[in-house]
Every structure is written in C-alpha cells, then in structure tokens.
Scaffold this motif. Structure first.
Motif: not given
Length: 242
Positions: A50-63
């Motif tokens: 949800l981007s409530l925390l900043k991730k170090d690496k990776g991605d999330v795809l929605i459709y």
C-alpha cells in the motif's frame, strides 16, 4: 485473472531484513489468506504493498500497472486490524468524508445501499465511539466500498470479535467475492476463515514458504483427503527452517 502481482519485495529495519524477496499473485474474485506466525512479516508486506511503508526493493502490479501510479493505488482498499475511524463522527459523516476525499458525485444513494447491505442503516446517525468493533469494521468496509475499489487488503480481521461478529464479517467477505472483488486477508486464525478461503500463502521469517489452493497445500504437507488449514499450516511451518 491475476489482479495483483507482488514481485520480490524486500524491507529492512536497520540491519534486520524483515521481508526477503516476497513474491506472489492473487486472483480476481478470490479470497486469498496470507498466513504466518507472529513476526512473519504479514503486516509489513501489506503496508509495503500500500506504500504505507517504503520498501527497499521490488514492485507491485495492479492489473499489470505499477502501484507507483496514484490512480492505480486508488483501486485498493485497506482495512486495518483496528478500524481507522473517527470516534466523534457519525457513520454517515464518515461516508461524506470519503465522498469529499475522492471527489465523488451523487454518492448518497449508493451509501444508503451499502449501509443497508451491511445491516447498519439504523446506525446512520450514531457516533463511532458507541459502536462495537464489529460495527466499526462494517463502517470501515462501507467507507472502502464507496469509491469502488477492486482489491481489499484486510489485516487480522477476527481479533477481538465475538462469534456473531466473525459470522457477520465472513458474510461480508462472501458478498465482496460474489461481486468479483479481490481479497487478501492477513491472519493466523485460520479456523475462522477456512471454509471461504480460495488460496493460501504461508510466510515465515519474512519469506514465502508456499502458496496455492487448499488441495495443493494438502499435497505439499504430505496429507491425504480434506485436512483443516491449521494442520496444513503447522505441518509446513514446522518443517521449514526459514
């Protein structure tokens, strides 16, 4: 259809890596359970999605579109363990707040239908601090539904609920699934959700151990026939040294 793809999420706090290349897919019109012991990284995973925390690496795809796009993020709804609502606003004022936040027009009729669907129309003018946790969850979901999200991420929904609250919440989940919504639920109380779950993802110490349907995980665990999800979960987590 795959509605959300999580790709190689990593997150650290100082020198402690709490997510280790977390990858999984969830499908449209299914209820997927993200299960794991306390400290497995379930809530961190959801907050990174949800981007409530900043991730170090990776991605999330929605459709197939990156969640970095604000319009893509608006297709998601988050329901935390403790419903995030204002104690001195009425149920209706919460829905009005959402309508203003998302610049919704002609939202009142839909809001009424949502409250009626969840049997809280009679609580329309009640201030939130007077509601039970189950009622607060219904308000939280009603707020989420108003802007028509496609994907729901729900964190530990059963903690603190009585048996009726659990039943009511499961009925809500069935309604959402029947409407074609995608639902990801983080929980370690598998006995409360197993009869309506479609897929299971098991985490331990920040990484994914296995994921699949109940039948697939039953085979992975070495069982035959229909086994309780808790037994499958314990067998897999006990034998895996994450």
């Amino acid at each position: 259809m795959v509605s959300m793809e999580v790709k190689d999420l990593e997150k650290s706090y100082g020198k402690t890596k709490v997510l280790k290349q977390v990858s999984f897919n969830i499908n449209e019109g299914e209820i997927t359970i993200l299960a794991g012991p306390n400290g497995a990284g379930k809530t961190t995973t959801i907050k990174c999605i949800l981007s409530l925390l900043k991730k170090d690496k990776g991605d999330v795809l929605i459709y197939e579109k990156s969640i970095k796009d604000k319009q893509v993020r608006e297709r998601l709804a988050y329901i935390p363990e403790n419903p995030d609502i204002y104690p001195y606003l009425t149920v209706w004022e919460h829905l009005k707040f959402i309508s203003l936040a998302y610049r919704l027009e002609d939202w009142q009729e839909k809001a009424m239908k949502i409250l009626e669907m969840f049997n809280i129309l009679d609580k329309k003018n009640e201030i939130s601090k007077n509601l039970s946790k189950g009622m607060k969850q219904k308000v939280s979901i009603s707020m989420a539904l108003l802007h028509e999200p496609k994907i729901f991420l729900i964190d530990e929904p059963f903690i603190g609920l009585d048996p009726k609250g659990i039943k009511d919440f499961k009925d809500i989940l069935k309604i959402l699934r029947d409407e074609g919504k995608t639902i990801l639920i983080s929980t370690h109380i598998l006995s409360s959700i197993e009869e309506i779950s479609d897929r299971l993802i098991i985490m331990k110490k920040g990484r994914i151990l296995v994921q699949g349907t109940r039948e697939e995980l039953t085979s992975i665990a070495g069982f035959q026939g229909k086994m309780p999800l808790e037994d499958i979960f314990l067998k897999i987590t006990d034998r895996e040294k994450a």
